[in-house]
Scaffold this motif. Sequence first.
Motif, short mmCIF file in Angstrom:
data_model
loop_
_atom_site.label_atom_id
_atom_site.label_comp_id
_atom_site.label_asym_id
_atom_site.label_seq_id
_atom_site.Cartn_x
_atom_site.Cartn_y
_atom_site.Cartn_z
N LEU A 22 6.82 -17.00 -3.28
CA LEU A 22 6.96 -15.99 -3.92
C LEU A 22 8.48 -15.68 -4.31
CD1 LEU A 22 5.22 -13.61 -1.17
CD2 LEU A 22 4.21 -13.64 -3.30
N LYS A 23 8.94 -14.60 -5.38
CA LYS A 23 10.18 -14.10 -5.56
C LYS A 23 10.98 -13.54 -4.61
CE LYS A 23 10.01 -14.87 -10.28
NZ LYS A 23 9.83 -14.04 -11.85
N PRO A 24 12.33 -13.21 -4.05
CA PRO A 24 12.84 -12.44 -3.61
C PRO A 24 12.45 -10.61 -3.47
CG PRO A 24 14.19 -13.91 -3.94
CD PRO A 24 12.73 -14.46 -5.28
N GLY A 25 12.03 -10.28 -2.54
CA GLY A 25 11.56 -9.00 -2.38
C GLY A 25 10.11 -8.75 -2.65
N GLN A 26 9.08 -10.14 -2.81
CA GLN A 26 8.16 -9.85 -3.28
C GLN A 26 6.99 -9.77 -1.96
OE1 GLN A 26 7.02 -12.21 -6.21
NE2 GLN A 26 7.24 -10.83 -7.25
N GLU A 27 7.81 -10.26 -0.77
CA GLU A 27 6.91 -10.60 0.30
C GLU A 27 6.44 -8.61 0.75
OE1 GLU A 27 10.37 -10.61 0.71
OE2 GLU A 27 10.72 -12.67 -0.12
N GLY A 120 6.01 0.30 -5.88
CA GLY A 120 7.95 0.28 -4.93
C GLY A 120 8.31 -0.53 -5.89
N ASP A 121 9.17 -1.01 -5.91
CA ASP A 121 10.34 -1.86 -6.46
C ASP A 121 9.67 -3.51 -6.58
OD1 ASP A 121 11.89 0.15 -8.06
OD2 ASP A 121 13.28 0.22 -7.08
N ASP A 122 10.10 -4.43 -6.93
CA ASP A 122 9.49 -5.81 -7.12
C ASP A 122 7.89 -5.34 -6.96
OD1 ASP A 122 12.09 -6.41 -7.30
OD2 ASP A 122 12.47 -6.14 -5.46
N THR A 139 -4.04 6.52 -1.22
CA THR A 139 -3.71 6.84 -0.25
C THR A 139 -3.30 7.71 0.82
OG1 THR A 139 -3.59 4.94 0.66
CG2 THR A 139 -5.83 4.39 -0.59
N PRO A 140 -3.80 7.63 1.62
CA PRO A 140 -2.99 8.85 2.63
C PRO A 140 -1.68 7.68 3.88
CG PRO A 140 -6.06 8.93 3.42
CD PRO A 140 -5.88 8.05 2.40
N TYR A 141 -2.43 6.43 2.76
CA TYR A 141 -1.36 5.18 4.00
C TYR A 141 -0.02 5.32 2.73
CZ TYR A 141 -5.19 5.22 6.63
OH TYR A 141 -5.80 5.32 7.65
N GLY A 142 -0.01 5.87 1.34
CA GLY A 142 0.92 6.18 0.40
C GLY A 142 0.92 4.57 -0.86
N GLU A 143 -1.04 3.82 0.03
CA GLU A 143 -0.99 3.17 -0.74
C GLU A 143 -1.63 3.45 -2.72
OE1 GLU A 143 -2.18 -0.85 1.24
OE2 GLU A 143 -3.79 0.93 1.83
#
Length: 162
Positions: A22-27, A120-122, A139-143
């Motif tokens: 993965l690219k940095p930040g994507q994990e 979010g970013d990335d 969703t209630p979890y912010g997704e």
Amino acid sequence: MSDLRLEELSAATIVAANTLTLKPGQEQYVAPVSHSIAEAYVNPSTAWPRVVLDDDEVVGFIMGNFDAENDHDELRSCIWRINVSADAQGRGVGRFAVHALAAEARHRGFDQLTVMYEPGDDGPEAFFTRIGFEVVRETPYGEHLAALRILPDPHESEGTES
Ligand SMILES: CC(C)(COP(=O)(O)OP(=O)(O)OC[C@H]1O[C@@H](n2cnc3c(N)ncnc32)[C@H](O)[C@@H]1OP(=O)(O)O)[C@@H](O)C(=O)NCCC(=O)NCCS
């Protein structure tokens, strides 16, 4: 990227799929591939795990889930995960994989493909909206839950009418 093809995840590709970079930040946006492989193992009747090969190199992994009986319409035909190797990103692999999954959904008679992800970013939102997904709700979890409309294939019913 002219020789992309999709194959069912197999003993020959499982290690490569599990070590996609993965690219940095994507994990933070995606669980390890091994989680999906475990999910596919315990849900063999609904999971649709596939690798994307460029010639013979595994460059991506996508897992769909088709569950026509699910109580939630939004969860009947969905992307459980997608990721493309860091080196192969930005060259159409993700689009190819989603189109292949959408074709499978169409073939099974579904009229949409959904996906849930963290905004979010990335994150993957720009990718999904670029290829035609629209955010349906949070969703209630912010997704974010996003959906891609799938038009029926006019050739699919040819020859089946009496
Ligand atoms: C999201 C991901 C699968 C995209 O795969 P990809 O192979 O790089 O995407 P593609 O090259 O097919 O891109 C298709 C289009 O989306 C655009 N796009 C892709 N990522 C983008 C980004 N981060 N920002 C803006 N646009 C983006 C591309 O520019 C392209 O647009 P175009 O039509 O103008 O050429 C990949 O970045 C990834 O594996 N991310 C990490 C894992 C992840 O977040 N998965 C989602 C969890 S469900």
